[in-house]
Scaffold this active site. Structure first.
Site, short mmCIF file in Angstrom:
data_model
loop_
_atom_site.label_atom_id
_atom_site.label_comp_id
_atom_site.label_asym_id
_atom_site.label_seq_id
_atom_site.Cartn_x
_atom_site.Cartn_y
_atom_site.Cartn_z
N LYS A 87 62.86 13.81 -0.15
CA LYS A 87 63.72 14.71 0.98
C LYS A 87 64.34 15.87 -0.01
O LYS A 87 64.20 16.92 0.71
CB LYS A 87 64.81 13.75 1.25
N THR A 88 64.57 15.62 -1.12
CA THR A 88 65.08 16.98 -1.83
C THR A 88 64.06 17.75 -2.16
O THR A 88 64.21 19.23 -2.20
CB THR A 88 65.87 16.60 -3.22
N ASP A 132 72.88 16.73 0.23
CA ASP A 132 72.21 15.15 0.14
C ASP A 132 73.38 14.26 0.62
O ASP A 132 74.43 14.64 0.48
CB ASP A 132 71.73 15.48 -1.30
N THR A 181 69.79 8.60 3.59
CA THR A 181 69.32 7.30 3.51
C THR A 181 69.66 6.21 4.38
O THR A 181 69.14 5.28 4.81
CB THR A 181 69.70 6.74 1.91
N ARG A 240 58.88 8.54 -6.54
CA ARG A 240 59.83 8.80 -7.83
C ARG A 240 59.45 7.58 -8.75
O ARG A 240 59.52 7.64 -10.02
CB ARG A 240 61.13 8.58 -7.42
P1 ADP Z 1 64.50 12.11 -2.38
O1 ADP Z 1 65.25 13.46 -2.19
O2 ADP Z 1 64.12 11.73 -0.98
O3 ADP Z 1 65.48 10.95 -3.21
P2 ADP Z 1 63.02 13.61 -4.33
O4 ADP Z 1 62.66 14.70 -3.43
O5 ADP Z 1 64.18 13.82 -5.33
O6 ADP Z 1 63.41 12.16 -3.45
O7 ADP Z 1 61.85 13.01 -4.99
C1 ADP Z 1 61.53 12.33 -5.95
C2 ADP Z 1 60.60 12.74 -6.72
O8 ADP Z 1 59.34 12.17 -6.33
C3 ADP Z 1 60.54 14.20 -7.07
O9 ADP Z 1 60.74 14.61 -8.43
C4 ADP Z 1 58.75 14.53 -7.13
O10 ADP Z 1 58.12 14.23 -8.49
C5 ADP Z 1 58.21 13.00 -6.35
N1 ADP Z 1 57.67 13.28 -4.97
C6 ADP Z 1 58.46 13.10 -4.05
N2 ADP Z 1 57.66 13.23 -2.91
C7 ADP Z 1 56.39 13.78 -3.30
C8 ADP Z 1 55.33 14.17 -2.88
N3 ADP Z 1 55.25 14.06 -1.50
N4 ADP Z 1 54.29 14.49 -3.60
C9 ADP Z 1 54.43 14.71 -4.84
N5 ADP Z 1 55.47 14.22 -5.49
C10 ADP Z 1 56.52 13.76 -4.82
#
Ligand code: ADP
Length: 359
Positions: A87-88, A132, A181, A240
């Site tokens: 998401k981030t 977030d 989430t 992640r």
């Molecule tokens: P969330 O905000 O949903 O908790 P993040 O955007 O922080 O998730 O993602 C966590 C990590 O996972 C990122 O730093 C990245 O390295 C990896 N990641 C997430 N989604 C992808 C994707 N679709 N393709 C490649 N790497 C991804």
């Protein structure tokens, strides 16, 4: 609060730590600074680098193109789904693709409406404001956001008592990207102010495998396709976690002076770390065992479960249980959580007749 493109705010970093609860061999406090920096460097920067989530990505492409053609900011976007699914990353990608800046913060960090004034008034036309954990905004802050989202205006009161005056301030049209989430906790008025909704689901093993190979390349790790798949299969559908397991495998091979990683080596290392073939770790197994042993297979409410495990309710709801539910180890009913036949099988236990009736 920092304003930049493609970087990560300290608040999101805390989120990284929180999310890492899902693999208990690595408690949040054990996530090293290097892990965090690596996580940031592995973040996809462009939409073309974002792997998987085809439906959301395809829809987003259309919205991005249309907004660019009209030279208008995007509508407000709500991203929902379990932690660590991108998401981030996606919010930073949106800013990159629109050629605008992003300011990142989080629901719990904005304690009073005043905290938002500085952020909102500093946004340029088309900039992205990423919030977030948006479900954790306080009611007062949330209500302050409504006119900002709807008509790009904020009202603030200056002075006190009989001299108090309300001043209207016009903002530049911006795009709020909210991530949650727990979309169910979002109030109806806040939800209705978003125009675009994307739900991110757990990734397929094939997609995670591609992500692992891509990360391995960036980190100069020599890993074959089967080994990537082995790690992907144990990564709980979460990029992640996939990246983190890759880094742990790299640590082990580096220390043991192993040059290239194959399936057997990757499997052995993950076994040693307590990540079983289904990707469940010690805390997942503890949750399942507690339901089976202490609560006769369920149903059990999340508060009782958390108390019996000495865990936070939020940790169970946000980071442990979503995958257990998705993978079919748990079932949620109106009366509480139930361990499924798959959970008994995984723990090597035989359900009693009474427990079978629950399935
Ligand atoms: P969330 O905000 O949903 O908790 P993040 O955007 O922080 O998730 O993602 C966590 C990590 O996972 C990122 O730093 C990245 O390295 C990896 N990641 C997430 N989604 C992808 C994707 N679709 N393709 C490649 N790497 C991804």
């Amino acid at each position: 609060m920092r304003k930049e493109t493609g970087d990560y705010s300290p608040l999101s970093k805390r989120q990284v730590l929180l999310d890492n609860r899902s693999n208990s061999f690595l408690k949040p406090s054990e996530e090293t600074e290097e892990d965090i920096i690596l996580n940031i460097s592995l973040r996809p920067k462009k939409l073309s680098e974002f792997i998987g989530q085809k439906e959301a990505v395809d829809n987003l492409k259309v919205c991005l193109t249309a907004a660019k053609q009209r030279k208008e900011p995007l509508e407000h976007i709500l991203l929902s789904g379990p932690a660590g699914l991108g998401k981030t990353s996606l919010s930073h990608i949106i800013a990159h693709e629109m050629g605008t800046k992003i300011t990142a913060t989080s629901g719990p960090a904005i304690t009073k409406a005043g905290d938002l004034i500085g952020i909102l008034t500093n946004l340029g036309k088309g900039d992205i404001l990423f919030i977030d954990e948006i479900h954790r905004l306080s009611k007062v802050v949330e209500e302050f956001l409504y006119p900002a989202m709807e008509s790009f205006q904020i009202d603030f009161i200056i002075d006190k008592g009989p001299y108090a005056k309300t001043i209207k301030f016009n903002l530049k049209p911006f795009t709020l990207v909210g991530a949650t989430t727990r979309s169910g906790l979002l109030s109806a008025p806040l939800r209705s102010r978003f125009g675009i909704f994307y739900h991110l689901d757990f990734y397929r093993i094939e997609d995670l495998s591609v992500i692992i190979r891509h990360s391995a390349k960036l980190l100069s790790i020599d890993i074959d396709e089967e080994a990537s798949r082995e790690i992907a299969a144990r990564a709980r559908g979460t990029p992640r976690i996939a990246n983190r397991l890759l880094r742990r495998v790299r640590d082990y091979t580096q220390v043991s002076k192993i040059k290239s990683i194959n399936r057997e080596i990757a499997g052995q290392i993950l076994d040693n770390l307590g990540i079983d073939k289904a990707g469940l770790d010690e805390i997942d197994r503890k949750v399942l065992k507690s339901i089976v042993d202490s609560f006769a297979g369920g149903p059990v409410g999340v508060n009782s479960l958390a108390a019996s495990l000495n865990e936070e309710v939020d940790t169970i709801v946000d980071t442990i249980e979503p995958y257990l539910l998705k993978a079919g180890y748990l079932k949620r009913t109106s009366r509480g959580r139930i361990a499924t036949a798959l959970a008994y099988e995984h723990l090597g236990l035989k359900p009693k007749e009474k427990q079978k009736e629950l399935f």
